[in-house]
Design a protein around this motif. Structure first.
Motif, PDB file in Angstrom:
ATOM      1  N   LYS A  65      50.779  27.524  47.384  1.00  0.00           N
ATOM      2  CA  LYS A  65      51.257  26.622  48.430  1.00  0.00           C
ATOM      3  C   LYS A  65      50.142  26.352  49.438  1.00  0.00           C
ATOM      4  CE  LYS A  65      53.056  30.350  51.350  1.00  0.00           C
ATOM      5  NZ  LYS A  65      54.231  30.908  52.042  1.00  0.00           N
ATOM      6  N   ALA A  66      50.372  25.361  50.321  1.00  0.00           N
ATOM      7  CA  ALA A  66      49.397  24.994  51.352  1.00  0.00           C
ATOM      8  C   ALA A  66      48.027  24.737  50.732  1.00  0.00           C
ATOM      9  CB  ALA A  66      49.314  26.074  52.430  1.00  0.00           C
ATOM     10  N   ASP A  67      48.049  23.977  49.621  1.00  0.00           N
ATOM     11  CA  ASP A  67      46.828  23.661  48.877  1.00  0.00           C
ATOM     12  C   ASP A  67      46.040  24.924  48.548  1.00  0.00           C
ATOM     13  OD1 ASP A  67      45.047  22.044  47.517  1.00  0.00           O
ATOM     14  OD2 ASP A  67      43.932  21.439  49.303  1.00  0.00           O
ATOM     15  N   GLY A  68      46.752  25.875  47.965  1.00  0.00           N
ATOM     16  CA  GLY A  68      46.095  27.128  47.593  1.00  0.00           C
ATOM     17  C   GLY A  68      45.547  27.857  48.799  1.00  0.00           C
ATOM     18  N   TYR A  69      46.376  27.975  49.861  1.00  0.00           N
ATOM     19  CA  TYR A  69      45.943  28.656  51.092  1.00  0.00           C
ATOM     20  C   TYR A  69      44.606  28.107  51.588  1.00  0.00           C
ATOM     21  CZ  TYR A  69      49.545  32.302  50.441  1.00  0.00           C
ATOM     22  OH  TYR A  69      50.738  32.998  50.312  1.00  0.00           O
ATOM     23  N   GLY A  70      44.425  26.794  51.419  1.00  0.00           N
ATOM     24  CA  GLY A  70      43.199  26.150  51.859  1.00  0.00           C
ATOM     25  C   GLY A  70      42.050  26.237  50.879  1.00  0.00           C
ATOM     26  N   HIS A  71      42.279  26.813  49.699  1.00  0.00           N
ATOM     27  CA  HIS A  71      41.214  27.006  48.715  1.00  0.00           C
ATOM     28  C   HIS A  71      41.212  25.940  47.621  1.00  0.00           C
ATOM     29  CE1 HIS A  71      41.542  30.923  50.641  1.00  0.00           C
ATOM     30  NE2 HIS A  71      40.450  31.358  50.031  1.00  0.00           N
TER      31      HIS A  71
END
Length: 409
Positions: A65-71
């Protein structure tokens, strides 16, 4: 040496973290501001976590989620699946459909929705859906009928977090409706699950209390003739409570190398994100000069200052240097930030003239793996009174994401 031109990386455009940002080709010296993502670190972490789960007979879900925790969700998802994960998890329908549009067809759960959303596209894409109320379930079933295929349901029980999840007094009614839907072929009752409130505090009695409540919820479903998967363990419980691995663990922050419990020096995990920039300007100021807004830093003698063009618009918190202890690595040396972080820039105190060789264009590491006592996201979080989840998911704005994939662990 910079990473520009290396064959083992893919430079993703700046529109990855922030829609609409510019996608200019990075200069020869490297991007102005960059989040470097090491997918081999993700593989290392997921192999460790899925190995622990497998020893308990459990599958591993990696949360992107959240674009891969920002990754970057697609890259993390592929790396995780190659390292032992069998399932993926997201919060929203849009996130689920984005994973599917990237060509990833692994089992995928989405769990945070409003009852008035249109679930048909997600059901058609084979996304498994969590429900926490009868109203919510009715909307999901309408989506399944519109899609012309059954939906795989995860019923979420509130076992003590008092957030999302069905409260105990409403559980029987939710199971009643799911049973009817299963009988008429609109749904498959796939799993029963919950989420821990204090798993990052090993030994807290609430952990066992929540586990007991989940077992009660599962027993109610099994009494109806179903054999659902059970999942409760998050990253912290995956690392510390093998008895709670059950059928499936959900690993979020640990997959990205940020330990929810241990300090970096004690953790077997490898941080996957390094945030770095470059020096834009170097100057020497005399004694008595104030630096940045409010002049919270005043030079006590001649000081060399380096300007770094990242700020709170990029996810570097404004309050990050309230106590004057924020550190970065510059010129191979750990140096403090001088004064307040601004919207677009901050200043590094490089010491007295001649103490440190620093020049325009030099790389600056804001946080990373912690190697050689380097700054870490955990350190930032401790300074700010928050958690490292917030640090990495907050990197945004004009930061270019660079994904480096060595293809192995």
């Amino acid at each position: 040496m910079t990473d520009a031109g290396c064959d083992d990386r893919t430079v993703l455009p700046a529109t990855e973290p922030v829609p609409g940002a510019a996608t200019a080709t990075p200069p020869a010296g490297g991007p102005r501001a960059e989040a470097l993502i090491e997918l081999d670190a993700v593989r290392h972490n997921v192999a460790l976590l899925s190995g622990a789960a497998a020893r308990s007979g459990a599958e591993t879900m990696v949360v992107v989620k959240a674009d891969g925790y920002g990754h970057g969700a697609p890259g993390v998802a592929r790396a995780a699946l190659s390292a032992g994960a069998t399932r993926l998890g997201v919060a929203t329908l849009d996130e689920a459909l984005a994973v599917r549009s990237a060509g990833i067809d692994a089992p995928l759960l989405s769990w945070l929705h409003l009852p008035d959303e249109d679930f048909a596209a997600a059901v058609a894409a084979g996304v498994e859906l969590s429900v926490s109320s009868r109203e919510h379930l009715a909307a999901v079933l309408a989506g399944a009928r519109a899609a012309g295929r059954p939906v795989r349901l995860h019923l979420k029980a509130d076992t003590g977090l008092s957030r999302n999840g069905c409260p105990p007094g409403e559980w029987a009614g939710l199971v009643d409706d799911a049973e009817v839907a299963a009988a008429d072929g609109t749904a498959e009752l796939t799993a029963v699950w919950s989420h821990l409130a204090r798993a990052d505090e090993p030994g807290d009695p609430s952990i066992d209390a929540q586990a007991a409540r989940l077992h009660e919820a599962v027993a109610h479903v099994r009494a109806r003739g179903f054999a659902p998967l059970r999942h409760l363990a998050n990253s912290a419980a995956t690392l510390t409570r093998p008895d709670l691995h059950l059928d499936l663990v959900r690993t979020g922050i640990a997959a990205y190398g940020l330990d929810p419990i241990a300090q970096p020096a004690d953790s077997p995990l490898r941080p996957a994100m390094t945030l770095r920039g470059r020096v834009a300007l170097v100057k020497t100021v005399p004694a008595g000069e104030g630096v940045s807004y409010g002049h919270e830093f005043v030079s006590t003698g001649p000081r060399v200052l380096a300007l770094v063009p990242l700020g709170y618009a990029d996810g570097v918190p404004r309050r990050g240097n309230d106590r004057g202890r924020m550190r970065v690595r510059i010129g191979g040396t750990i140096r403090p930030v001088a004064g307040r972080v601004c919207m677009d820039q901050f200043v590094v105190d490089c010491g007295t003239p001649g103490a440190l060789e620093v020049a325009v264009g030099d790389p600056v590491e804001l946080f990373g793996t912690g190697a050689a006592d380097g700054p870490t996201a955990r350190e930032w979080a401790d300074e700010l009174g928050t958690i490292h989840y917030e640090i990495v998911t907050g990197i945004k704005g004009r930061v270019r994401r660079t994904v480096r994939d060595g293809g192995g662990a």
